[in-house]
Design an enzyme around this catalytic site. Structure first.
Site, PDB file in Angstrom:
ATOM      1  N   VAL A  66       0.890  -1.174   0.024  1.00 32.55           N
ATOM      2  CA  VAL A  66       0.067   0.065  -0.014  1.00 32.55           C
ATOM      3  C   VAL A  66       0.830   1.275  -0.089  1.00 32.55           C
ATOM      4  CG1 VAL A  66      -1.919  -1.098   1.016  1.00 32.55           C
ATOM      5  CG2 VAL A  66      -0.391   0.084   2.493  1.00 32.55           C
ATOM      6  N   TYR A 158       2.538   4.739  16.264  1.00 32.22           N
ATOM      7  CA  TYR A 158       1.563   4.030  16.039  1.00 32.22           C
ATOM      8  C   TYR A 158       0.413   4.991  16.175  1.00 32.22           C
ATOM      9  CZ  TYR A 158      -1.972   0.459  15.632  1.00 32.22           C
ATOM     10  OH  TYR A 158      -3.082  -0.380  15.663  1.00 32.22           O
ATOM     11  N   LYS A 162      -1.991   6.564  13.270  1.00 31.85           N
ATOM     12  CA  LYS A 162      -3.709   6.186  13.370  1.00 31.85           C
ATOM     13  C   LYS A 162      -4.506   7.629  13.686  1.00 31.85           C
ATOM     14  CE  LYS A 162      -3.731   1.752  12.612  1.00 31.85           C
ATOM     15  NZ  LYS A 162      -4.305   1.229  11.300  1.00 31.85           N
TER      16      LYS A 162
END
Length: 261
Positions: A66, A158, A162
């Site tokens: 991706v 992380y 997000k």
């Protein structure tokens, strides 16, 4: 599979070779959608497809990084060629490897890789899928964020990635509402997946000491898949820019405990 809550739809699910992505892909196929199972690991994607077709569903496997615009464009082209278009995109692919509990110990390369996969990957998949959604007269994008985006977040890279997923979700909902495209996000709490198990096994931290749950079990990929199915279906036709916590009550319980201190 002509009957189901998303019967006749075509869906792309990234990171669908295992874990939450596999759960979503199988759920969507069971509910009548034709599914492109996209994953870096082609063999894992093919295993998901085998499970879907064994149950009578329709699916194809596409190896997709991706972070590569070329790969993502090929993923969308394969879906359009095989299924006639794209109605649903689920941005699930994500990583947390290389993150640390102390920001000053985090390597820049690790930070960048997490951002590339978790956030830039969402950007690229949306960018290349939106023209097909527009051509179909609308559709649904479901972004898999994390409870770390809106609550206590032990790992900064992380959590930041997000948090970006939540932000882009709301921006896209505003930008493409006039095209009948709904964009929503799901924030899972602790879920039993290969990635979460690897983080615990690494010894980075014992998240039993960090995570409080009202529902006394970890989530399953099926728990998240059911939420994704709702957003993807016409049952959510008046829902966009929403961020849904599917976390066993972890955020609310923790907030109550902090207020009591």
């Amino acid at each position: 599979m002509s009957r189901g809550r998303i019967a006749g739809k075509s869906a792309i699910v990234t990171g669908a070779g295992s874990g939450i992505g596999r759960g979503i892909a199988k759920c969507f196929a069971e509910q009548g959608a034709a599914v492109t199972v996209a994953d870096m690991a082609l063999e894992a994607a093919e295993e998901t497809v085998a499970q879907i077709t064994a149950s009578g569903g329709r699916a194809i496997a596409v190896r997709t990084n991706v972070t590569s615009a070329e790969d993502v464009a090929s993923m969308v082209d394969a879906t359009v060629t095989e299924f006639g278009g794209v109605d649903i995109l689920v941005n699930n692919a994500g990583i947390s490897f290389g993150d640390t509990l102390k920001l000053h110990e985090l390597e820049q390369d690790a930070w960048q890789l997490i951002m590339d996969v978790n956030l830039t990957g969402v950007f690229l998949c949306c960018k290349h899928t939106l023209p097909s959604l527009i051509a179909r007269g609308g559709g649904s994008i479901v972004n898999i964020a994390s409870a770390a985006a809106i609550g206590m977040a032990p790992r900064a890279a992380y959590a930041a990635s997000k948090g970006g997923v939540v932000a882009i979700t709301r921006s896209l909902a505003f930008q493409y509402g006039e095209n009948n495209i709904r964009v929503n996000a799901i924030c899972p709490g602790p879920v039993e997946t290969p990635m979460s198990n690897a983080v615990r096994a690494s010894g980075m931290y014992d998240d039993d000491g960090i995570v409080d749950l009202s529902i006394k079990r970890r989530g399953t990929p099926e728990d998240i898949a059911n939420a994704a199915l709702y957003f993807a279906s016409d049952e959510a036709r008046y829902v966009t820019a929403d961020v849904l916590s599917v976390d066993g009550g972890a955020l609310r319980l923790r907030a109550e405990r902090f207020r009591g201190r």
